[in-house]
Design an enzyme around this catalytic site. Structure first.
Site, PDB file in Angstrom:
ATOM      1  N   ASP A  60      30.468  35.307  26.531  1.00  0.00           N
ATOM      2  CA  ASP A  60      31.484  35.090  27.560  1.00  0.00           C
ATOM      3  C   ASP A  60      32.234  36.412  27.765  1.00  0.00           C
ATOM      4  OD1 ASP A  60      33.777  34.393  28.987  1.00  0.00           O
ATOM      5  OD2 ASP A  60      33.911  32.427  28.025  1.00  0.00           O
ATOM      6  N   VAL A  61      32.262  36.900  28.990  1.00  0.00           N
ATOM      7  CA  VAL A  61      32.902  38.211  29.223  1.00  0.00           C
ATOM      8  C   VAL A  61      34.403  38.196  28.937  1.00  0.00           C
ATOM      9  CG1 VAL A  61      31.249  39.189  30.872  1.00  0.00           C
ATOM     10  CG2 VAL A  61      33.137  37.784  31.721  1.00  0.00           C
ATOM     11  N   ASN A  87      28.978  42.649  36.366  1.00  0.00           N
ATOM     12  CA  ASN A  87      28.650  41.821  37.522  1.00  0.00           C
ATOM     13  C   ASN A  87      29.218  40.405  37.436  1.00  0.00           C
ATOM     14  OD1 ASN A  87      26.793  40.761  39.802  1.00  0.00           O
ATOM     15  ND2 ASN A  87      26.170  39.551  38.008  1.00  0.00           N
ATOM     16  N   TYR A 153      41.121  34.832  44.616  1.00  0.00           N
ATOM     17  CA  TYR A 153      39.940  35.687  44.454  1.00  0.00           C
ATOM     18  C   TYR A 153      40.254  37.127  44.876  1.00  0.00           C
ATOM     19  CZ  TYR A 153      35.113  37.336  44.871  1.00  0.00           C
ATOM     20  OH  TYR A 153      33.955  38.043  44.731  1.00  0.00           O
TER      21      TYR A 153
HETATM   22  O1  NJP Z   1      27.366  34.660  41.810  1.00  0.00           O
HETATM   23  P1  NJP Z   1      26.516  33.626  40.925  1.00  0.00           P
HETATM   24  P2  NJP Z   1      27.012  36.135  42.348  1.00  0.00           P
HETATM   25  N1  NJP Z   1      30.815  35.262  31.058  1.00  0.00           N
HETATM   26  O2  NJP Z   1      27.444  32.467  40.781  1.00  0.00           O
HETATM   27  C1  NJP Z   1      27.922  34.741  35.247  1.00  0.00           C
HETATM   28  C2  NJP Z   1      30.580  39.180  43.312  1.00  0.00           C
HETATM   29  N2  NJP Z   1      30.554  38.906  44.748  1.00  0.00           N
HETATM   30  O3  NJP Z   1      25.715  36.602  41.872  1.00  0.00           O
HETATM   31  O4  NJP Z   1      27.853  32.426  32.746  1.00  0.00           O
HETATM   32  C3  NJP Z   1      29.595  35.767  31.334  1.00  0.00           C
HETATM   33  O5  NJP Z   1      25.169  33.400  41.521  1.00  0.00           O
HETATM   34  C4  NJP Z   1      26.998  33.558  35.550  1.00  0.00           C
HETATM   35  O6  NJP Z   1      26.209  33.181  34.439  1.00  0.00           O
HETATM   36  P3  NJP Z   1      26.606  31.961  33.416  1.00  0.00           P
HETATM   37  C5  NJP Z   1      31.172  38.092  42.452  1.00  0.00           C
HETATM   38  O7  NJP Z   1      32.581  38.097  42.462  1.00  0.00           O
HETATM   39  C6  NJP Z   1      29.759  37.953  45.244  1.00  0.00           C
HETATM   40  O8  NJP Z   1      27.289  36.135  43.796  1.00  0.00           O
HETATM   41  O9  NJP Z   1      25.454  31.888  32.486  1.00  0.00           O
HETATM   42  N3  NJP Z   1      28.960  35.562  32.498  1.00  0.00           N
HETATM   43  C7  NJP Z   1      26.098  34.136  36.628  1.00  0.00           C
HETATM   44  O10 NJP Z   1      25.036  34.854  36.037  1.00  0.00           O
HETATM   45  C8  NJP Z   1      30.600  38.461  41.095  1.00  0.00           C
HETATM   46  O11 NJP Z   1      31.411  39.411  40.465  1.00  0.00           O
HETATM   47  C9  NJP Z   1      29.773  37.711  46.626  1.00  0.00           C
HETATM   48  O12 NJP Z   1      26.836  30.753  34.240  1.00  0.00           O
HETATM   49  C10 NJP Z   1      29.570  34.782  33.415  1.00  0.00           C
HETATM   50  C11 NJP Z   1      26.990  35.117  37.366  1.00  0.00           C
HETATM   51  O13 NJP Z   1      28.134  35.364  36.526  1.00  0.00           O
HETATM   52  C12 NJP Z   1      29.253  39.089  41.435  1.00  0.00           C
HETATM   53  O14 NJP Z   1      29.259  39.316  42.841  1.00  0.00           O
HETATM   54  C13 NJP Z   1      30.597  38.434  47.461  1.00  0.00           C
HETATM   55  C14 NJP Z   1      30.837  34.227  33.192  1.00  0.00           C
HETATM   56  C15 NJP Z   1      27.458  34.568  38.705  1.00  0.00           C
HETATM   57  O15 NJP Z   1      26.344  34.372  39.524  1.00  0.00           O
HETATM   58  C16 NJP Z   1      28.049  38.230  41.091  1.00  0.00           C
HETATM   59  O16 NJP Z   1      28.205  36.938  41.661  1.00  0.00           O
HETATM   60  C17 NJP Z   1      31.417  39.388  46.895  1.00  0.00           C
HETATM   61  C18 NJP Z   1      31.461  34.492  31.956  1.00  0.00           C
HETATM   62  N4  NJP Z   1      32.667  33.991  31.647  1.00  0.00           N
HETATM   63  C19 NJP Z   1      31.378  39.640  45.550  1.00  0.00           C
HETATM   64  N5  NJP Z   1      31.186  33.500  34.282  1.00  0.00           N
HETATM   65  C20 NJP Z   1      28.905  36.650  47.266  1.00  0.00           C
HETATM   66  N6  NJP Z   1      27.962  36.054  46.527  1.00  0.00           N
HETATM   67  O17 NJP Z   1      29.067  36.380  48.474  1.00  0.00           O
HETATM   68  C21 NJP Z   1      30.172  33.610  35.153  1.00  0.00           C
HETATM   69  O18 NJP Z   1      32.233  40.072  47.706  1.00  0.00           O
HETATM   70  N7  NJP Z   1      29.193  34.377  34.647  1.00  0.00           N
END
Ligand code: NJP
Length: 240
Positions: A60-61, A87, A153
């Protein structure tokens, strides 16, 4: 890029997972993490494609011990850390009056504290190496505000941008490059969405973002790309 070592947070799905595939294809050794077991699915898919240098962690980050463990294990296995991709992130969009204190804290913890902890953990290694690259996936809303339920956000991503900007200035003398990538709408699972939803067919693809991150990471050592802004052509947004 061959033999370089990268840690990617949030690689269970979405942008982070695609970054893992593109980095593996470019010859990097990987440490990938996510908070759920889904991270092992990413590792299995990478291995199925023939990429064997992949360490995967449920971490967990927001948890300093988790992150320190990942960085330590990466250093022990690969002897160095060249690249960190911050990310992992969450999105919650609602009017201010509907945001609970728990949602506020959780979103700040993942989006801001997570970036701080992972960056802090790799810095001693990168400083010793006198080289390293840290790229954080911020957001287009780290440079302008949005009206519809965006306050929580948006404020997390403004904070990330501030942190990364100061960090860049702080560690430049140590040979460490720091940059952010600021995407608009990307077709992922973000904010409880579904990747591949027909309504998002004209949004940016995870490949677009991963390409840009790879480009930032493989820039010549004398060059730092401070920020990259990417939007789908169909998105209406304020110009800076
Ligand atoms: O989202 P999603 P994105 N500790 O939900 C992980 C930014 N962004 O790829 O924890 C460790 O498909 C989660 O994995 P899991 C956005 O703010 C997006 O779009 O195993 N990991 C999953 O791999 C973010 O910073 C858009 O459930 C944690 C990942 O995060 C980045 O892009 C627009 C965690 C999320 O995958 C990637 O998001 C924008 C934790 N506590 C910026 N919590 C857009 N999609 O439109 C979550 O401006 N994760």
């Amino acid at each position: 890029m061959n033999e370089q070592v990268a840690i990617i947070t949030g690689a269970s799905r979405g942008i982070g997972k695609e970054v893992a595939f593109q980095f593996a294809k470019a010859g990097l050794k990987l440490s990938i993490l996510g908070s759920s077991d889904e991270i092992y699915q990413t590792k299995a898919e990478l291995e199925k494609e023939g990429y064997q240098d992949v360490l995967a962690f449920t971490a967990d980050v927001t948890d300093e011990n988790d992150i320190d463990h990942v960085v330590e294990a990466t250093k022990n296995a690969y002897k160095k850390v060249d690249i960190l991709i911050n990310n992992a992130g969450l999105g919650a969009f609602k009017p201010v009056g509907d945001v609970t204190v728990e949602e506020w804290k959780k979103t700040f913890e993942v989006n801001v504290q997570g970036v701080f902890l992972a960056s802090k953990a790799v810095l001693p290694i990168m400083k010793k190496q006198k080289s390293g690259t840290i790229v954080t996936v911020a957001s287009d809303v780290s440079r302008y505000t949005i009206p519809e339920g965006g306050s929580l956000y948006t404020s997390t991503k403004y904070a990330v941008q501030g942190f990364m900007g100061s960090l860049a200035q702080e560690v430049r003398k140590d040979g460490i490059r720091v940059g952010t990538i600021n995407p608009g709408m990307v077709d992922t699972y973000f904010a409880n969405g579904t990747q591949g939803d027909p309504e998002k067919k004209d949004w940016l693809k995870v490949e677009d973002i991963a390409d840009a991150i790879l480009y930032m990471a493989k820039a010549p050592k004398h060059m730092v790309i401070d920020e990259m802004h990417l939007h789908p052509l169909i998105q209406d947004y304020p110009r800076m």
